[in-house]
Scaffold this active site. Sequence first.
Site, short mmCIF file in Angstrom:
data_model
loop_
_atom_site.label_atom_id
_atom_site.label_comp_id
_atom_site.label_asym_id
_atom_site.label_seq_id
_atom_site.Cartn_x
_atom_site.Cartn_y
_atom_site.Cartn_z
N GLU A 103 0.83 -1.20 0.00
CA GLU A 103 0.00 0.00 0.00
C GLU A 103 0.88 1.26 0.00
O GLU A 103 0.50 2.30 0.53
CB GLU A 103 -0.99 0.01 1.17
CG GLU A 103 -2.08 -1.01 1.06
CD GLU A 103 -1.57 -2.45 1.22
OE1 GLU A 103 -1.72 -3.23 0.25
OE2 GLU A 103 -1.03 -2.78 2.28
N GLU A 148 4.88 -11.54 -4.52
CA GLU A 148 3.54 -11.89 -4.99
C GLU A 148 3.41 -11.71 -6.52
O GLU A 148 2.46 -11.12 -7.01
CB GLU A 148 2.48 -11.04 -4.28
CG GLU A 148 2.35 -11.37 -2.81
CD GLU A 148 1.21 -10.61 -2.14
OE1 GLU A 148 0.66 -11.09 -1.15
OE2 GLU A 148 0.87 -9.50 -2.62
N GLU A 170 2.82 -13.84 4.90
CA GLU A 170 1.99 -12.68 5.25
C GLU A 170 0.66 -13.21 5.78
O GLU A 170 -0.20 -13.63 5.01
CB GLU A 170 1.74 -11.78 4.03
CG GLU A 170 2.92 -10.96 3.59
CD GLU A 170 2.54 -9.94 2.51
OE1 GLU A 170 1.34 -9.62 2.38
OE2 GLU A 170 3.46 -9.49 1.80
N TYR A 225 -3.80 -0.36 10.20
CA TYR A 225 -4.01 -1.73 9.73
C TYR A 225 -4.81 -2.59 10.71
O TYR A 225 -4.91 -3.79 10.54
CB TYR A 225 -2.65 -2.39 9.43
CG TYR A 225 -2.70 -3.42 8.32
CD1 TYR A 225 -2.58 -3.04 6.99
CD2 TYR A 225 -2.86 -4.77 8.59
CE1 TYR A 225 -2.61 -3.98 5.96
CE2 TYR A 225 -2.90 -5.72 7.57
CZ TYR A 225 -2.78 -5.31 6.26
OH TYR A 225 -2.82 -6.23 5.25
#
Length: 805
Positions: free
Chosen positions: A144, A203, A280, A346
């Site tokens: 992000e 990813e 993650e 978060y």
Amino acid sequence: MRNFFLSTVLTIACLLGTAAQAQKPVTTGDAIATDEVRNSDKSNPVGTFEAGKGTFLLNGKPFVVKAAELHYPRIPKPYWDQRIKLCKALGMNTICLYVFWNSHEPQPGVYNFSEQNDLAAFCRLCQQNGMYVILRPGPYVCAEWEMGGLPWWLLKKKDIRLREPNPYFIERVALFEAEVAKQVKSLTIANGGPIIMVQVENEYGSYGANKGYVSQIRDIVRTHFGNDITLFQCDWSSNFTLNGLDDLIWTMNFGTGANIDQQFAKLKELRPDSPLMCSEFWSGWFDKWGANHETRPADDMIKGIDDMLSRGISFSLYMTHGGTNWGHWAGANSPGFAPDVTSYDYDAPISESGQTTPKYWKLRETLSRYMDGEKQAKVPALIKPISIPAFRFTEMAPLFDNLPAARKDENIRTMEEYDQGFGSILYRTSLPELKNGATLTVNDAHDFAQVFIDGRYIGKLDRRNGEKQLALPACPKGARMDILVEAMGRINFGRAIKDFKGITRNVEISVDIDGYPFTCDLKNWEVYNLEDTYEFYQNMKFRPIQSLTDRFGQRIPGAYRTKFQVKKPSDTFLNFESWGKGLVYVNGYAIGRIWEIGPQQTLYVPGCWLKKGENEIVVFDIVGPKEARSEGLREPLLDQLQVQKPLTHRREGERLELSSERPAFSGSFKPGNGWQEVRFDKPATGRYVCIEALNSQDGKPLACIAEMYLLDKNGDRLSREPWTVSYADSEDVSHANRSADKTFDLQESTYWSTVEGSSYPHAIVIDLGAIHTLTGFQCLPRMESEVPGSIKDFRIYVKTQQFNF
């Protein structure tokens, strides 16, 4: 003892507000602390870390990684030690971190590994606290963060291919990774340091399938870090085989509530002896401007971690402490454009400001059962937030009175073409004579544009909403038109990361002349580059505030400045509820973005960046405040959404009519987790697709879809970048973001959900953006083992024209 003393001194100094101003030389205290940390590992023995049979091996012995993800650039440097200690006290043994390329290389060949960017100092501080390190140097990191960590200046080459075997891209990656290795290669476990693993890319299966490219990145990392460091790659369980390299460790990423067995099933099938790790495990989620504040249940997080540890599965908790997207570093999500807020709280166990949360204490209790005979470290002292009495701003510098020198250009160009990375840009031209009925089309404004004619505000174009056109009033020949465009964070996920700012194509005016449509492509622009730097705003000519509105009664865009008093510096949260949209600097530090739409209404200001006595604040507001005031609060306002448009995709009274439609496909899904695919009996052509869910697997009145794809005429997945939701009969957006667009947001842990208790059937309609020939449908239900809302029977309709509502 000396290390502990220095750490304590730094913490106390931070609380007293003695940290240096932004962009000033390193203070003596910081220099001493850095030297101490740099020398702290000289006596540490070399070690090994590798994959064994079914487990990781640390110095030849089985080792379960319990990693806490936190990012050093998101934390004030004087607070690094306290945040690491908070992770240690949970029962963690490792710190997992990204390396943000754009933060370290702001211009080609100009590197910054000092102060808050001092990666080596942070790693040594981890080791000083008895923590290992997992290094994730990208080059792409997502997180992000602006452009997923890639530097904006790559876009100065308009034809560049990002995250592909593009020669220039690979060249720059190699140069950057060499600089990273210069900083921390000596800190690998083989050299007596704390770094036990290094990640290759990030990813990539969510971006594409290109083992050749991933192999190039692996080779670059191996070249610079040597052969004695363990390398790994992470992806989702649904796509990790697309790019999995034989000589790398494979790890999975998934969120709280996921079915652990299902997430590792494919990996165990392909590599039955591999150590298992969730690299993650998402503790919460990030917030977007104009959407609900995101939270995730603590019990789901605890259950997943307990489940993994009880089976010897390693994990990294993303995030354990999120921190803050200072300045302009917040990114944006895609498809569409969904910019992230400044706070990266978060909903993590450790809050944005370093406070322990109920999640923290539940997690600490759980991890106490997996300490292998060791005692959990003591929880360090927390920083007590303060309030600051309300204060008013005393000076202002109107933007239109403080424009820099103009460039002249016949055609529209992006910010990057003017060598500008961040901030705003003003495009100015003269108009022909216009009568009522003219339409302005901006193709496309990235990201928030305001249009003025002869100083009068006409309207705005918000990229989030796909806005491109405005109706123009009648005006004489030669009227001045200004288009002020603010660049928000570049997209950080998916193919849309190649995200140019400013106006990216052209500007047109359409008029009707004697019944004939006529479109004019506007030329001959004056361009003003408004860089986002403290120096730029400070160099404006300030004057006492007389009024907050101009001669038209409009709010005044520009820089606002004042001084406020602090008796005893500590953390606080400055309130910006009465402001418009812009950026904030306190004592020269870039604190972050504000936007009246919410959900975030306050900005976290660390006490170590405040001073006893007088402090300066500068706010650059491109809209202008309703009231130029602020105050410091003890608690943040992160859940105060001022909705400017409905979060749902159904107009009042609207109801989808399908009785006269013929489905392109009717079928049933199997129960359980994981992707499911159906192929149509024959191809169907159209632009609008309706998915109608008729009932659920468990018979309950709830429908959910995590992700979906449509297959093109070749059986390949259709790009979802142009997709928009035209209609959804039910969406749960009261306390969460479970709208229908979550079915194609590239995030498998988010999902569309109907309102609980609403009866079947349920339907969503997707506008594909263009006509396509479709041959199949893929659907992913929720990740939980119970698979709530899993659809059983369904129908799919495809039309070239919009459905009837």
